[in-house]
Design a protein around this motif. Structure first.
Motif, PDB file in Angstrom:
ATOM      1  N   SER A  15       0.855  -1.174   0.000  1.00  0.00           N
ATOM      2  CA  SER A  15       0.000   0.000   0.000  1.00  0.00           C
ATOM      3  C   SER A  15       0.899   1.235   0.000  1.00  0.00           C
ATOM      4  O   SER A  15       2.060   1.178   0.428  1.00  0.00           O
ATOM      5  CB  SER A  15      -0.911   0.019   1.220  1.00  0.00           C
ATOM      6  OG  SER A  15      -0.179   0.322   2.392  1.00  0.00           O
ATOM      7  N   TYR A  16       0.370   2.344  -0.479  1.00  0.00           N
ATOM      8  CA  TYR A  16       1.187   3.560  -0.546  1.00  0.00           C
ATOM      9  C   TYR A  16       1.642   3.979   0.850  1.00  0.00           C
ATOM     10  O   TYR A  16       2.800   4.364   1.049  1.00  0.00           O
ATOM     11  CB  TYR A  16       0.399   4.684  -1.221  1.00  0.00           C
ATOM     12  CG  TYR A  16       0.119   4.413  -2.682  1.00  0.00           C
ATOM     13  CD1 TYR A  16       1.136   4.522  -3.622  1.00  0.00           C
ATOM     14  CD2 TYR A  16      -1.152   4.052  -3.114  1.00  0.00           C
ATOM     15  CE1 TYR A  16       0.895   4.267  -4.973  1.00  0.00           C
ATOM     16  CE2 TYR A  16      -1.403   3.797  -4.461  1.00  0.00           C
ATOM     17  CZ  TYR A  16      -0.379   3.905  -5.384  1.00  0.00           C
ATOM     18  OH  TYR A  16      -0.617   3.649  -6.707  1.00  0.00           O
ATOM     19  N   ASP A  17       0.750   3.905   1.829  1.00  0.00           N
ATOM     20  CA  ASP A  17       1.110   4.286   3.196  1.00  0.00           C
ATOM     21  C   ASP A  17       2.227   3.398   3.736  1.00  0.00           C
ATOM     22  O   ASP A  17       3.170   3.893   4.373  1.00  0.00           O
ATOM     23  CB  ASP A  17      -0.116   4.186   4.115  1.00  0.00           C
ATOM     24  CG  ASP A  17      -1.147   5.261   3.821  1.00  0.00           C
ATOM     25  OD1 ASP A  17      -0.757   6.314   3.283  1.00  0.00           O
ATOM     26  OD2 ASP A  17      -2.331   5.055   4.133  1.00  0.00           O
ATOM     27  N   SER A  18       2.123   2.082   3.483  1.00  0.00           N
ATOM     28  CA  SER A  18       3.134   1.152   3.984  1.00  0.00           C
ATOM     29  C   SER A  18       4.486   1.376   3.319  1.00  0.00           C
ATOM     30  O   SER A  18       5.534   1.326   3.975  1.00  0.00           O
ATOM     31  CB  SER A  18       2.680  -0.292   3.754  1.00  0.00           C
ATOM     32  OG  SER A  18       1.575  -0.616   4.556  1.00  0.00           O
ATOM     33  N   ARG A  19       4.450   1.632   2.015  1.00  0.00           N
ATOM     34  CA  ARG A  19       5.723   1.848   1.307  1.00  0.00           C
ATOM     35  C   ARG A  19       6.402   3.127   1.789  1.00  0.00           C
ATOM     36  O   ARG A  19       7.633   3.174   1.938  1.00  0.00           O
ATOM     37  CB  ARG A  19       5.483   1.892  -0.205  1.00  0.00           C
ATOM     38  CG  ARG A  19       4.964   0.573  -0.762  1.00  0.00           C
ATOM     39  CD  ARG A  19       4.703   0.666  -2.242  1.00  0.00           C
ATOM     40  NE  ARG A  19       5.914   0.441  -3.016  1.00  0.00           N
ATOM     41  CZ  ARG A  19       5.971   0.567  -4.343  1.00  0.00           C
ATOM     42  NH1 ARG A  19       4.902   0.927  -5.020  1.00  0.00           N
ATOM     43  NH2 ARG A  19       7.088   0.325  -4.984  1.00  0.00           N
ATOM     44  N   ILE A  20       5.611   4.154   2.030  1.00  0.00           N
ATOM     45  CA  ILE A  20       6.167   5.402   2.550  1.00  0.00           C
ATOM     46  C   ILE A  20       6.762   5.180   3.939  1.00  0.00           C
ATOM     47  O   ILE A  20       7.866   5.641   4.246  1.00  0.00           O
ATOM     48  CB  ILE A  20       5.083   6.500   2.586  1.00  0.00           C
ATOM     49  CG1 ILE A  20       4.757   6.964   1.158  1.00  0.00           C
ATOM     50  CG2 ILE A  20       5.533   7.690   3.433  1.00  0.00           C
ATOM     51  CD1 ILE A  20       3.584   7.898   1.070  1.00  0.00           C
ATOM     52  N   GLU A  21       6.037   4.457   4.774  1.00  0.00           N
ATOM     53  CA  GLU A  21       6.517   4.170   6.130  1.00  0.00           C
ATOM     54  C   GLU A  21       7.815   3.367   6.097  1.00  0.00           C
ATOM     55  O   GLU A  21       8.772   3.677   6.829  1.00  0.00           O
ATOM     56  CB  GLU A  21       5.449   3.407   6.905  1.00  0.00           C
ATOM     57  CG  GLU A  21       5.859   3.056   8.330  1.00  0.00           C
ATOM     58  CD  GLU A  21       4.821   2.235   9.065  1.00  0.00           C
ATOM     59  OE1 GLU A  21       5.085   1.851  10.221  1.00  0.00           O
ATOM     60  OE2 GLU A  21       3.742   1.967   8.480  1.00  0.00           O
ATOM     61  N   ASN A  22       7.860   2.353   5.239  1.00  0.00           N
ATOM     62  CA  ASN A  22       9.060   1.519   5.165  1.00  0.00           C
ATOM     63  C   ASN A  22      10.228   2.252   4.509  1.00  0.00           C
ATOM     64  O   ASN A  22      11.393   2.017   4.869  1.00  0.00           O
ATOM     65  CB  ASN A  22       8.754   0.226   4.407  1.00  0.00           C
ATOM     66  CG  ASN A  22       7.949  -0.750   5.243  1.00  0.00           C
ATOM     67  OD1 ASN A  22       8.201  -0.916   6.434  1.00  0.00           O
ATOM     68  ND2 ASN A  22       6.960  -1.384   4.625  1.00  0.00           N
ATOM     69  N   PHE A  23       9.941   3.128   3.569  1.00  0.00           N
ATOM     70  CA  PHE A  23      11.009   3.930   2.957  1.00  0.00           C
ATOM     71  C   PHE A  23      11.606   4.866   4.007  1.00  0.00           C
ATOM     72  O   PHE A  23      12.825   5.091   4.041  1.00  0.00           O
ATOM     73  CB  PHE A  23      10.461   4.714   1.773  1.00  0.00           C
ATOM     74  CG  PHE A  23      11.522   5.379   0.937  1.00  0.00           C
ATOM     75  CD1 PHE A  23      12.670   4.706   0.551  1.00  0.00           C
ATOM     76  CD2 PHE A  23      11.370   6.699   0.528  1.00  0.00           C
ATOM     77  CE1 PHE A  23      13.658   5.318  -0.224  1.00  0.00           C
ATOM     78  CE2 PHE A  23      12.339   7.324  -0.258  1.00  0.00           C
ATOM     79  CZ  PHE A  23      13.489   6.631  -0.624  1.00  0.00           C
ATOM     80  N   ASP A  24      10.749   5.413   4.856  1.00  0.00           N
ATOM     81  CA  ASP A  24      11.222   6.264   5.944  1.00  0.00           C
ATOM     82  C   ASP A  24      12.144   5.468   6.869  1.00  0.00           C
ATOM     83  O   ASP A  24      13.196   5.958   7.321  1.00  0.00           O
ATOM     84  CB  ASP A  24      10.016   6.802   6.718  1.00  0.00           C
ATOM     85  CG  ASP A  24      10.413   7.837   7.767  1.00  0.00           C
ATOM     86  OD1 ASP A  24      11.409   8.554   7.553  1.00  0.00           O
ATOM     87  OD2 ASP A  24       9.727   7.929   8.790  1.00  0.00           O
ATOM     88  N   LYS A  25      11.765   4.215   7.161  1.00  0.00           N
ATOM     89  CA  LYS A  25      12.604   3.346   8.000  1.00  0.00           C
ATOM     90  C   LYS A  25      13.952   3.085   7.335  1.00  0.00           C
ATOM     91  O   LYS A  25      14.992   3.069   8.008  1.00  0.00           O
ATOM     92  CB  LYS A  25      11.894   2.016   8.261  1.00  0.00           C
ATOM     93  CG  LYS A  25      10.686   2.121   9.177  1.00  0.00           C
ATOM     94  CD  LYS A  25      10.035   0.759   9.356  1.00  0.00           C
ATOM     95  CE  LYS A  25       8.810   0.845  10.264  1.00  0.00           C
ATOM     96  NZ  LYS A  25       8.147  -0.478  10.407  1.00  0.00           N
ATOM     97  N   LEU A  26      13.926   2.869   6.018  1.00  0.00           N
ATOM     98  CA  LEU A  26      15.175   2.601   5.297  1.00  0.00           C
ATOM     99  C   LEU A  26      16.094   3.819   5.354  1.00  0.00           C
ATOM    100  O   LEU A  26      17.303   3.681   5.580  1.00  0.00           O
ATOM    101  CB  LEU A  26      14.870   2.237   3.846  1.00  0.00           C
ATOM    102  CG  LEU A  26      16.081   1.920   2.960  1.00  0.00           C
ATOM    103  CD1 LEU A  26      16.865   0.732   3.518  1.00  0.00           C
ATOM    104  CD2 LEU A  26      15.639   1.640   1.524  1.00  0.00           C
ATOM    105  N   ILE A  27      15.533   5.004   5.168  1.00  0.00           N
ATOM    106  CA  ILE A  27      16.343   6.220   5.221  1.00  0.00           C
ATOM    107  C   ILE A  27      16.943   6.405   6.618  1.00  0.00           C
ATOM    108  O   ILE A  27      18.123   6.764   6.754  1.00  0.00           O
ATOM    109  CB  ILE A  27      15.489   7.451   4.836  1.00  0.00           C
ATOM    110  CG1 ILE A  27      15.097   7.383   3.352  1.00  0.00           C
ATOM    111  CG2 ILE A  27      16.257   8.747   5.109  1.00  0.00           C
ATOM    112  CD1 ILE A  27      14.140   8.467   2.910  1.00  0.00           C
TER     113      ILE A  27
END
Length: 247
Positions: A141-153
């Protein structure tokens, strides 16, 4: 209230206009006592209904444009994430850091850590009395991908060895990408609100019991029936004009 197709709403309005045109041709013979059935009131209701249907179309287009912009922003996302993990693995980071980053990347790309069991493998396990419980690893989901991208950064920021020379892989660039994705995702959510409100208003104007456009049209039919009779050509013509209501 559920909605019929947008074409159905427009067809209802067009049929309402046909009724107005038809009864206007009767001249003074069409003279209901009920104010809402008089031609001036019907004309106002027609205009209001058209505006309501058009408002939904405009809001729907705005939502589509917002979704298109979001899709375009996410399109190169998977490729970027692959470049990031490869750049990280090319440094002197520990295996543990690489594995943590890889687990986030799998979520971002909707991949599993282990292959999904085949039906044959499930059957063999079932025959042996073993139950296989598989939990979906996809968080696309867009929300999940954004959240996980934030974690990766955040993970990359904590790794001193991650200092790529490529501009698109630098932390500050990734933060800009994250903020852009957040903004475009929020724009979609924001655009959904006026569309929902426009649909509520349209449904109220067209389909509200007694005062909505469709019920008013049915009352006009009843009045024509009372004036000209059930077997009259006037009533037969107008009774054949169909209206659909949302379920």
């Amino acid at each position: 209230m559920a909605s019929t197709s947008e074409t159905g709403h427009a067809k209802n309005v067009a049929n309402f206009d046909f009724i107005i045109t038809d009864i206007t041709s009767y001249g003074e013979t069409y003279n209901p006592s009920k104010a809402s059935l008089k031609i001036p009131a019907l004309t106002v209701l027609s205009t209001t209904s058209k505006n309501a249907v058009n408002a939904v179309s405009v809001a729907d287009l705005n939502l589509k444009l917002a979704k298109d912009a979001r899709d375009a922003a996410f399109k190169p996302f998977s490729t970027l994430v692959t470049k990031i993990i490869n750049a990280l693995k090319a440094t002197d980071t520990t295996v543990q850091v690489d594995e943590t980053a890889q687990s986030i990347v799998r979520k971002l790309q909707g991949r599993r850590a282990t292959p999904k069991k085949t039906e044959e493998q499930k059957k063999v396990a079932a025959d042996a009395g073993k139950e296989i419980v598989e939990i979906s690893s996809s968080q696309m989901s867009y929300d999940s991908r954004i959240e996980n991208f934030d974690k990766l950064i955040k993970l990359l920021t904590s790794v001193p060895q991650y200092t790529p020379n490529e501009k698109e892989l630098k932390i500050e660039t990734l933060i800009d990408v994250l903020n852009d994705l957040k903004a475009k995702n929020l724009a979609v959510t924001t655009a959904e609100i006026p569309l929902n409100n426009a649909r509520i208003a349209r449904n109220d104007i067209l389909y509200k019991p007694n005062t909505g456009m469709v019920d008013v049209a049915l009352d006009v039919k009843i009045y024509i029936k009372s004036v000209f009779g059930a077997s009259s050509p006037q009533y037969k013509k107008i009774s054949g004009i169909k209206f659909s209501k949302p379920r």
